[in-house]
Scaffold this motif. Structure first.
Motif, PDB file in Angstrom:
ATOM      1  N   LYS A  84      -5.783  -9.575  -5.702  1.00  0.00           N
ATOM      2  CA  LYS A  84      -5.173  -9.818  -4.393  1.00  0.00           C
ATOM      3  C   LYS A  84      -5.003 -11.305  -4.134  1.00  0.00           C
ATOM      4  O   LYS A  84      -3.921 -11.754  -3.728  1.00  0.00           O
ATOM      5  CB  LYS A  84      -6.026  -9.185  -3.290  1.00  0.00           C
ATOM      6  CG  LYS A  84      -5.432  -9.343  -1.899  1.00  0.00           C
ATOM      7  CD  LYS A  84      -6.299  -8.667  -0.845  1.00  0.00           C
ATOM      8  CE  LYS A  84      -5.715  -8.854   0.547  1.00  0.00           C
ATOM      9  NZ  LYS A  84      -6.553  -8.212   1.594  1.00  0.00           N
ATOM     10  N   ASP A  85      -6.054 -12.080  -4.391  1.00  0.00           N
ATOM     11  CA  ASP A  85      -5.969 -13.524  -4.187  1.00  0.00           C
ATOM     12  C   ASP A  85      -5.025 -14.179  -5.191  1.00  0.00           C
ATOM     13  O   ASP A  85      -4.334 -15.151  -4.866  1.00  0.00           O
ATOM     14  CB  ASP A  85      -7.356 -14.160  -4.301  1.00  0.00           C
ATOM     15  CG  ASP A  85      -8.176 -13.973  -3.035  1.00  0.00           C
ATOM     16  OD1 ASP A  85      -7.623 -13.478  -2.030  1.00  0.00           O
ATOM     17  OD2 ASP A  85      -9.379 -14.302  -3.047  1.00  0.00           O
ATOM     18  N   ARG A  97       0.806  -1.221   0.000  1.00  0.00           N
ATOM     19  CA  ARG A  97       0.000   0.000   0.000  1.00  0.00           C
ATOM     20  C   ARG A  97       0.841   1.276   0.000  1.00  0.00           C
ATOM     21  O   ARG A  97       0.353   2.326  -0.399  1.00  0.00           O
ATOM     22  CB  ARG A  97      -0.939   0.012   1.209  1.00  0.00           C
ATOM     23  CG  ARG A  97      -2.006  -1.065   1.161  1.00  0.00           C
ATOM     24  CD  ARG A  97      -3.055  -0.853   2.238  1.00  0.00           C
ATOM     25  NE  ARG A  97      -2.482  -0.878   3.575  1.00  0.00           N
ATOM     26  CZ  ARG A  97      -2.358  -1.992   4.296  1.00  0.00           C
ATOM     27  NH1 ARG A  97      -2.726  -3.158   3.784  1.00  0.00           N
ATOM     28  NH2 ARG A  97      -1.852  -1.957   5.511  1.00  0.00           N
ATOM     29  N   ARG A 148       1.844  -7.539  -9.195  1.00  0.00           N
ATOM     30  CA  ARG A 148       0.567  -6.919  -9.549  1.00  0.00           C
ATOM     31  C   ARG A 148       0.487  -6.588 -11.040  1.00  0.00           C
ATOM     32  O   ARG A 148      -0.608  -6.487 -11.588  1.00  0.00           O
ATOM     33  CB  ARG A 148       0.352  -5.651  -8.728  1.00  0.00           C
ATOM     34  CG  ARG A 148       1.301  -4.511  -9.042  1.00  0.00           C
ATOM     35  CD  ARG A 148       1.025  -3.301  -8.176  1.00  0.00           C
ATOM     36  NE  ARG A 148       1.400  -3.549  -6.791  1.00  0.00           N
ATOM     37  CZ  ARG A 148       1.076  -2.728  -5.801  1.00  0.00           C
ATOM     38  NH1 ARG A 148       0.364  -1.656  -6.037  1.00  0.00           N
ATOM     39  NH2 ARG A 148       1.476  -2.983  -4.574  1.00  0.00           N
ATOM     40  N   THR A 204      -2.320 -12.830  -6.481  1.00  0.00           N
ATOM     41  CA  THR A 204      -0.963 -12.554  -6.012  1.00  0.00           C
ATOM     42  C   THR A 204      -0.606 -13.433  -4.826  1.00  0.00           C
ATOM     43  O   THR A 204       0.481 -14.012  -4.766  1.00  0.00           O
ATOM     44  CB  THR A 204      -0.819 -11.070  -5.621  1.00  0.00           C
ATOM     45  OG1 THR A 204      -1.137 -10.243  -6.756  1.00  0.00           O
ATOM     46  CG2 THR A 204       0.598 -10.750  -5.174  1.00  0.00           C
ATOM     47  N   GLU A 205      -1.538 -13.571  -3.879  1.00  0.00           N
ATOM     48  CA  GLU A 205      -1.301 -14.366  -2.672  1.00  0.00           C
ATOM     49  C   GLU A 205      -1.136 -15.849  -3.004  1.00  0.00           C
ATOM     50  O   GLU A 205      -0.197 -16.505  -2.530  1.00  0.00           O
ATOM     51  CB  GLU A 205      -2.471 -14.171  -1.702  1.00  0.00           C
ATOM     52  CG  GLU A 205      -2.452 -15.064  -0.477  1.00  0.00           C
ATOM     53  CD  GLU A 205      -1.505 -14.582   0.600  1.00  0.00           C
ATOM     54  OE1 GLU A 205      -1.264 -15.332   1.556  1.00  0.00           O
ATOM     55  OE2 GLU A 205      -0.997 -13.441   0.466  1.00  0.00           O
TER      56      GLU A 205
END
Length: 215
Positions: free
Chosen positions: A103-104, A2, A141, A106-107
């Motif tokens: 987000k998921d 962030r 990302r 990347t995780e």
């Protein structure tokens, strides 16, 4: 993910936000520095590590070598439990791709590759590989976010390629096919390199023989 690269980190603000003393905050910053994510300055202030073309080039060169070596060893040394973890995170990535959740994506991508590192049977390789995976989260990302593609079709096609190679990597590791596993690891790195360079510029791929790594 962030705070922008190069941004100042205010320890006093962190202390207040987290409700802890300054010592654990400082210890956390030292650990982040060791992971290449934070720079500690002589005046005891800190900032988020920069992210420019030269940083990305160096990261990709190191990452290719570690990914190929870790994946090759994983194919030779993996346990049945390691294989279960790989299949688990391959499946979780597929779910994230279906939901188009950056987000998921990347995780789960990070966890999939971390599982490869854990399966390689060498704690140094696993640690170095995971450190590079953590550093790579800042540029991951570019591969996982829809906004970085010219069309939905291009985005879906790229995610499909990633998923296909994940599936093939699991199959090669399951079959203990070291040459195939390394080949796929290199192809997977080139896929990431291509995506990043489409965004930033051009660079030549590496061609290094790791066949000397045996069980």
């Amino acid at each position: 993910m962030r705070i922008e690269p190069g941004s100042h980190i205010d320890e006093v603000v962190l202390v207040k936000e987290l409700g802890v003393s300054r010592t654990p905050v400082r210890e956390a910053l030292v650990r982040l520095m060791a992971e290449g994510l934070v720079v500690l300055l002589p005046n005891r202030s800190a900032r988020v590590a920069g992210l420019d073309i030269s940083n990305i080039r160096d990261h990709l060169e190191a990452f290719e070598l570690m990914q190929r070596a870790a994946t090759r060893l994983a194919s030779l040394r993996r346990s049945d439990q390691d294989l279960l973890e790989l299949r688990r995170w391959c499946g979780e990535f597929e779910k994230a791709a279906e939901a188009s959740d950056p987000k998921d994506l990347t995780e789960t991508n990070w966890r999939f590759h971390r599982a490869i590192g854990a399966a390689c049977g060498n704690e140094h390789f696993a640690r170095y590989y995971n450190q590079l995976l953590i550093e790579g989260l800042r540029i991951a990302r570019l591969a996982m976010g829809r906004q970085f593609y010219g069309s939905s079709q291009a985005y879906s096609q790229h995610l499909g390629q990633i998923l296909a190679e994940h599936t093939q990597l699991v199959a090669a590791i399951a079959a203990r096919n070291a040459d195939r596993a390394e080949q796929l690891a290199q192809s997977h790195t080139e896929l990431a390199r291509k995506r990043i360079l489409e965004y930033f510029g051009r660079a030549e791929p590496l061609h290094i023989n790791l066949s000397m790594i045996n069980k």
